[in-house]
Design an enzyme around this catalytic site. Structure first.
Site, short mmCIF file in Angstrom:
data_model
loop_
_atom_site.label_atom_id
_atom_site.label_comp_id
_atom_site.label_asym_id
_atom_site.label_seq_id
_atom_site.Cartn_x
_atom_site.Cartn_y
_atom_site.Cartn_z
N ASP A 162 9.87 23.20 29.45
CA ASP A 162 9.56 21.82 29.76
C ASP A 162 9.46 21.68 31.28
O ASP A 162 9.95 22.53 32.03
CB ASP A 162 10.67 20.93 29.20
CG ASP A 162 10.55 19.49 29.63
OD1 ASP A 162 9.45 18.92 29.50
OD2 ASP A 162 11.55 18.95 30.13
N ASP A 217 9.49 18.10 33.46
CA ASP A 217 10.36 17.06 34.04
C ASP A 217 11.77 17.16 33.48
O ASP A 217 11.98 17.14 32.26
CB ASP A 217 9.78 15.68 33.74
CG ASP A 217 8.48 15.43 34.46
OD1 ASP A 217 8.52 14.90 35.58
OD2 ASP A 217 7.41 15.77 33.91
N ASP A 238 15.23 19.36 28.25
CA ASP A 238 16.33 18.45 28.59
C ASP A 238 16.30 17.14 27.82
O ASP A 238 17.25 16.36 27.91
CB ASP A 238 16.26 18.11 30.09
CG ASP A 238 15.11 17.15 30.40
OD1 ASP A 238 13.95 17.51 30.11
OD2 ASP A 238 15.38 16.03 30.88
#
Length: 243
Positions: free
Chosen positions: A13, A15, A191
Site C-alpha cells: 500500500d 498512503d 495500514d
C-alpha cells in the site's frame, strides 16, 4: 517471523504504509529514498513487487515517476506495468456521471469535506471536518439507493463509493497468476481497512499480511527501514521483522 526475498511476492500500500498520511490527499510528502528503495526491491525480488493503492493512476505517476514496479491504482481498477512485465491486465470501470453529479451536489454545503473523483470510484475525505462523517455517510447511502452496483467502503477519515467486486484482493489474485509473482508466497503490507482485502487474499494464497500499526509500530518510516533490510539481504538470508 522471517521473510526471505527469494521466496515472496510483495504487495505494498502507499498512503500510511510507504508514505505518511497528510490532511489533504494532494499534500503528502514522498521521501527522497522511496524511488531507490522500490528499485532495489525490484532487483532483489526479481520484479515480484507492486504498489497497490486506492489512489488514481495520475497521483501514483506524480508521486512515483519512472517507477520500476507495477502500479495498481483505484484498488485494482487500473494497472500500469513497466517494461519487462510480459502480460496484460485490463479492467474497465467508470463512475456514472449522474452518480458523480448527485454526490458532488449533495456534499456542496459541507465545509472541509473533499470529494475525490476517480475513474472507478468516488472518495469523500472528512479529515478536516470529522463532524461531517454522519452527513457524508447519509449522502452515500442515498446514492446506493439509485446505484446499487456500488458499495460504501471505509478508510481512514474517508468513505468511498466503489463498484462491488473491486478491491485490493482481486488485484493481488490477478497479479499472482503471472510471473514474476506466480509461484512465490504473497505478502501484503497495509495500514487501513481497504488493505484487509489484499491481506485476506494473500493469506488464502498461502502467504501473509502485515499491518503497519501492529507489525511495524512506528509507521511508514519503520516500514521503509524493514524494506531496505529485505532489499539488501543476501541470498537465502531472511529479513527480521522490526521489534
Amino acid at each position: 517471523m522471517d521473510i526471505a526475498a527469494d521466496a515472496v511476492s510483495l504487495f505494498l500500500d502507499l498512503d500510511g504504509t510507504l508514505i505518511d498520511i497528510a490532511p489533504r490527499p494532494d499534500a503528502v510528502l514522498v521521501p527522497d529514498e522511496l524511488h531507490g528503495l522500490l528499485r532495489q526491491l525490484h532487483r532483489r525480488l526479481g520484479g515480484a513487487v507492486a504498489v497497490v493503492s486506492g489512489r488514481p493512476l495520475a497521483d501514483l505517476d506524480r508521486f512515483l515517476p519512472r517507477c520500476p514496479v507495477p502500479l495498481v491504482a483505484e484498488h485494482g481498477a487500473v494497472f500500469k506495468l513497466p517494461a519487462g512485465y510480459h502480460f496484460r491486465l485490463a479492467a474497465r470501470y467508470a463512475v456514472p456521471p449522474a452518480m458523480a453529479a448527485f454526490v458532488r451536489e449533495a456534499l456542496a454545503g459541507l465545509d472541509g469535506v473533499i470529494l475525490e473523483e476517480k475513474q472507478s470510484c468516488l472518495t469523500v475525505h472528512f479529515r478536516l471536518a470529522p463532524e461531517h462523517q454522519p452527513a457524508v455517510r447519509a449522502v452515500l447511502e442515498r446514492a446506493l439507493d439509485r446505484w446499487p452496483a456500488y458499495r460504501i467502503s471505509e478508510a481512514k477519515m474517508a468513505l468511498e463509493l466503489r463498484p462491488r467486486g473491486l478491491d485490493k484482493g482481486t488485484a493481488v489474485r490477478r497479479l499472482m497468476r503471472y510471473p514474476p509473482f506466480r509461484g512465490r508466497r504473497p505478502v501484503f503490507i497495509g495500514d487501513d481497512a481497504t488493505d484487509e482485502d489484499g491481506i485476506r487474499a494473500c493469506i488464502l494464497l498461502g502467504g501473509q499480511g502485515l499491518r503497519v500499526p501492529q507489525d511495524f509500530g512506528g509507521g511508514p518510516e519503520a516500514v521503509r527501514r524493514w524494506l531496505w533490510s529485505l532489499a539488501s539481504q543476501g541470498a537465502a538470508q531472511p529479513a527480521q521483522y522490526p521489534p
